[in-house]
Design a protein around this motif. Structure first.
Motif, mmCIF file in Angstrom:
data_model
loop_
_atom_site.group_PDB
_atom_site.id
_atom_site.type_symbol
_atom_site.label_atom_id
_atom_site.label_comp_id
_atom_site.label_asym_id
_atom_site.label_seq_id
_atom_site.Cartn_x
_atom_site.Cartn_y
_atom_site.Cartn_z
ATOM 1 N N UNK A 1 0.817 -1.211 0.000
ATOM 2 C CA UNK A 1 0.000 0.000 0.000
ATOM 3 C C UNK A 1 0.851 1.261 0.000
ATOM 4 N N UNK A 2 0.249 2.356 -0.492
ATOM 5 C CA UNK A 2 0.875 3.663 -0.359
ATOM 6 C C UNK A 2 0.822 4.093 1.105
ATOM 7 N N UNK A 3 1.543 5.156 1.402
ATOM 8 C CA UNK A 3 1.637 5.618 2.799
ATOM 9 C C UNK A 3 0.280 5.956 3.397
ATOM 10 N N UNK A 4 -0.683 6.366 2.544
ATOM 11 C CA UNK A 4 -2.003 6.758 3.047
ATOM 12 C C UNK A 4 -3.086 5.724 2.755
ATOM 13 N N UNK A 5 -2.705 4.628 2.102
ATOM 14 C CA UNK A 5 -3.672 3.573 1.813
ATOM 15 C C UNK A 5 -4.587 3.837 0.636
ATOM 16 N N UNK A 6 -4.378 4.938 -0.106
ATOM 17 C CA UNK A 6 -5.256 5.242 -1.228
ATOM 18 C C UNK A 6 -5.053 4.307 -2.416
ATOM 19 N N UNK A 7 -3.851 3.757 -2.543
ATOM 20 C CA UNK A 7 -3.556 2.843 -3.634
ATOM 21 C C UNK A 7 -2.769 1.653 -3.089
ATOM 22 N N UNK A 8 -2.810 0.550 -3.824
ATOM 23 C CA UNK A 8 -1.892 -0.548 -3.551
ATOM 24 C C UNK A 8 -1.437 -1.120 -4.885
ATOM 25 N N UNK A 9 -0.305 -1.781 -4.852
ATOM 26 C CA UNK A 9 0.270 -2.344 -6.072
ATOM 27 C C UNK A 9 0.566 -3.819 -5.876
ATOM 28 N N UNK A 10 0.644 -4.527 -6.995
ATOM 29 C CA UNK A 10 1.053 -5.924 -7.012
ATOM 30 C C UNK A 10 1.995 -6.116 -8.196
ATOM 31 N N UNK A 11 3.050 -6.900 -7.996
ATOM 32 C CA UNK A 11 3.910 -7.216 -9.130
ATOM 33 C C UNK A 11 3.658 -8.647 -9.561
ATOM 34 N N UNK A 12 3.806 -8.894 -10.850
ATOM 35 C CA UNK A 12 3.538 -10.224 -11.388
ATOM 36 C C UNK A 12 4.400 -10.425 -12.629
ATOM 37 N N UNK A 13 4.465 -11.679 -13.066
ATOM 38 C CA UNK A 13 5.186 -12.006 -14.289
ATOM 39 C C UNK A 13 4.192 -12.189 -15.420
ATOM 40 N N UNK A 14 4.523 -11.626 -16.579
ATOM 41 C CA UNK A 14 3.668 -11.722 -17.762
ATOM 42 C C UNK A 14 4.569 -12.083 -18.936
ATOM 43 N N UNK A 15 4.620 -13.366 -19.261
ATOM 44 C CA UNK A 15 5.579 -13.803 -20.272
ATOM 45 C C UNK A 15 6.990 -13.606 -19.758
ATOM 46 N N UNK A 16 7.820 -12.900 -20.504
ATOM 47 C CA UNK A 16 9.187 -12.605 -20.100
ATOM 48 C C UNK A 16 9.302 -11.276 -19.347
ATOM 49 N N UNK B 1 8.004 -8.259 -16.381
ATOM 50 C CA UNK B 1 7.377 -7.969 -15.090
ATOM 51 C C UNK B 1 6.318 -6.901 -15.315
ATOM 52 N N UNK B 2 5.180 -7.035 -14.668
ATOM 53 C CA UNK B 2 4.135 -6.025 -14.761
ATOM 54 C C UNK B 2 3.774 -5.561 -13.354
ATOM 55 N N UNK B 3 3.601 -4.255 -13.193
ATOM 56 C CA UNK B 3 3.141 -3.649 -11.946
ATOM 57 C C UNK B 3 1.704 -3.191 -12.161
ATOM 58 N N UNK B 4 0.784 -3.703 -11.355
ATOM 59 C CA UNK B 4 -0.617 -3.295 -11.448
ATOM 60 C C UNK B 4 -0.987 -2.494 -10.209
ATOM 61 N N UNK B 5 -1.682 -1.382 -10.430
ATOM 62 C CA UNK B 5 -2.015 -0.464 -9.344
ATOM 63 C C UNK B 5 -3.533 -0.378 -9.215
ATOM 64 N N UNK B 6 -3.998 -0.454 -7.952
ATOM 65 C CA UNK B 6 -5.431 -0.471 -7.663
ATOM 66 C C UNK B 6 -5.775 0.637 -6.674
ATOM 67 N N UNK B 7 -7.058 1.052 -6.691
ATOM 68 C CA UNK B 7 -7.516 2.044 -5.723
ATOM 69 C C UNK B 7 -8.165 1.344 -4.535
ATOM 70 N N UNK B 8 -8.743 2.134 -3.635
ATOM 71 C CA UNK B 8 -9.364 1.567 -2.430
ATOM 72 C C UNK B 8 -10.542 0.645 -2.743
ATOM 73 N N UNK B 9 -11.147 0.804 -3.914
ATOM 74 C CA UNK B 9 -12.288 -0.019 -4.301
ATOM 75 C C UNK B 9 -11.850 -1.289 -5.025
ATOM 76 N N UNK B 10 -10.558 -1.558 -5.002
ATOM 77 C CA UNK B 10 -9.975 -2.725 -5.685
ATOM 78 C C UNK B 10 -10.144 -2.651 -7.195
ATOM 79 N N UNK B 11 -10.267 -1.425 -7.727
ATOM 80 C CA UNK B 11 -10.341 -1.225 -9.172
ATOM 81 C C UNK B 11 -8.937 -0.963 -9.716
ATOM 82 N N UNK B 12 -8.575 -1.662 -10.787
ATOM 83 C CA UNK B 12 -7.265 -1.408 -11.393
ATOM 84 C C UNK B 12 -7.297 -0.064 -12.108
ATOM 85 N N UNK B 13 -6.393 0.836 -11.717
ATOM 86 C CA UNK B 13 -6.372 2.171 -12.306
ATOM 87 C C UNK B 13 -5.238 2.336 -13.313
#
Length: 228
Positions: free
Chosen positions: A133-148, A150-162
């Motif tokens: 999570x960010x310092x204020x909890x407004x966003x969180x990120x997850x890292x994952x592998x996509x083929x060869x 790395x992808x970083x996906x960022x979500x808001x408090x509603x669990x929507x990918x932004x």
């Protein structure tokens, strides 16, 4: 002369027994028990998801937390000699991933803390396994592998990918962390240092002129993201 040869033979056999004796590589049941015992202070219980025998005296397991099956780690179970090169074999269990996860899961300042509160001599951008999570909890990120990549996906408090972005190949990617003061994401790559992705209107773009803040400490020569 015969007596001398007999003594030499006896000593040689004894050394051979010392070198070859000791424990055998853990069975799956023994491995799980030893792993749970090692991390019992964190109340962690694991299950085996997959395994790969890399060589005769070593197995790499993929394990998950029993109460959170999506949280997985790589653990190496190997045999090593105890005390000296001719000592008996003993089992060794190593996982950098689990150590990171339990000792410093937030990593805003990206240094390891010992249990007694002192700073560890090892400095890293802590690789993330799960949400960060960010310092204020407004966003969180997850890292994952996509083929060869790395992808970083960022979500808001509603669990929507932004937003999402690919900071590089999975072979060079070493981890990320949020800045503790803003929405900047700092990426570490093997042999290339730090890269900042700055947010504007919920879009994170590479910002090469950003100066690394003093509170962000990282290892200039990090090892592999998945080390044992």
């Amino acid at each position: 002369m015969k007596r001398f040869l007999a003594i030499v033979l006896a000593v040689t056999m004894l050394l051979t027994l010392c070198a070859c004796g000791g424990e055998k590589l853990y069975s799956e049941e023994e491995f799980l028990k030893a792993l749970n015992d090692e991390y019992k202070e964190y109340n962690a219980e694991f299950v085996i998801v997959d395994k790969e025998k890399t060589k005769g005296d070593s197995i790499t397991y993929k394990v998950a937390l029993k109460d959170n099956p999506d949280q997985t780690f790589e653990v190496t179970n190997s045999l090593r000699t105890s005390g000296s090169d001719i000592g008996p074999n003993v089992n060794s269990i190593k996982s950098t991933e689990i150590r990171y996860y339990f000792e410093n899961p937030l990593a805003y300042e990206a240094y390891m803390l010992k249990k007694e509160g002192r700073i560890n001599s090892e400095y890293h951008i802590t690789p993330k396994f799960g949400r960060s999570k960010t310092y204020d909890g407004n966003y969180y990120a997850e890292d994952a592998e996509e083929g060869e990549d790395t992808v970083i996906r960022i979500y808001n408090r509603k669990d929507e990918e932004v937003f999402s972005f690919k900071p590089g190949s999975k072979s060079e990617y070493r981890g990320y962390c949020w800045d503790k003061l803003n929405y900047n994401i700092w990426i570490q790559k093997q042999g290339e240092g730090l890269f900042c992705y700055k947010m504007t209107d919920e879009v994170w773009e590479l910002s090469p002129n950003e100066e690394k803040p003093d509170h962000l400490i990282y290892n200039l020569n990090p090892g592999s993201r998945h080390t044992g």
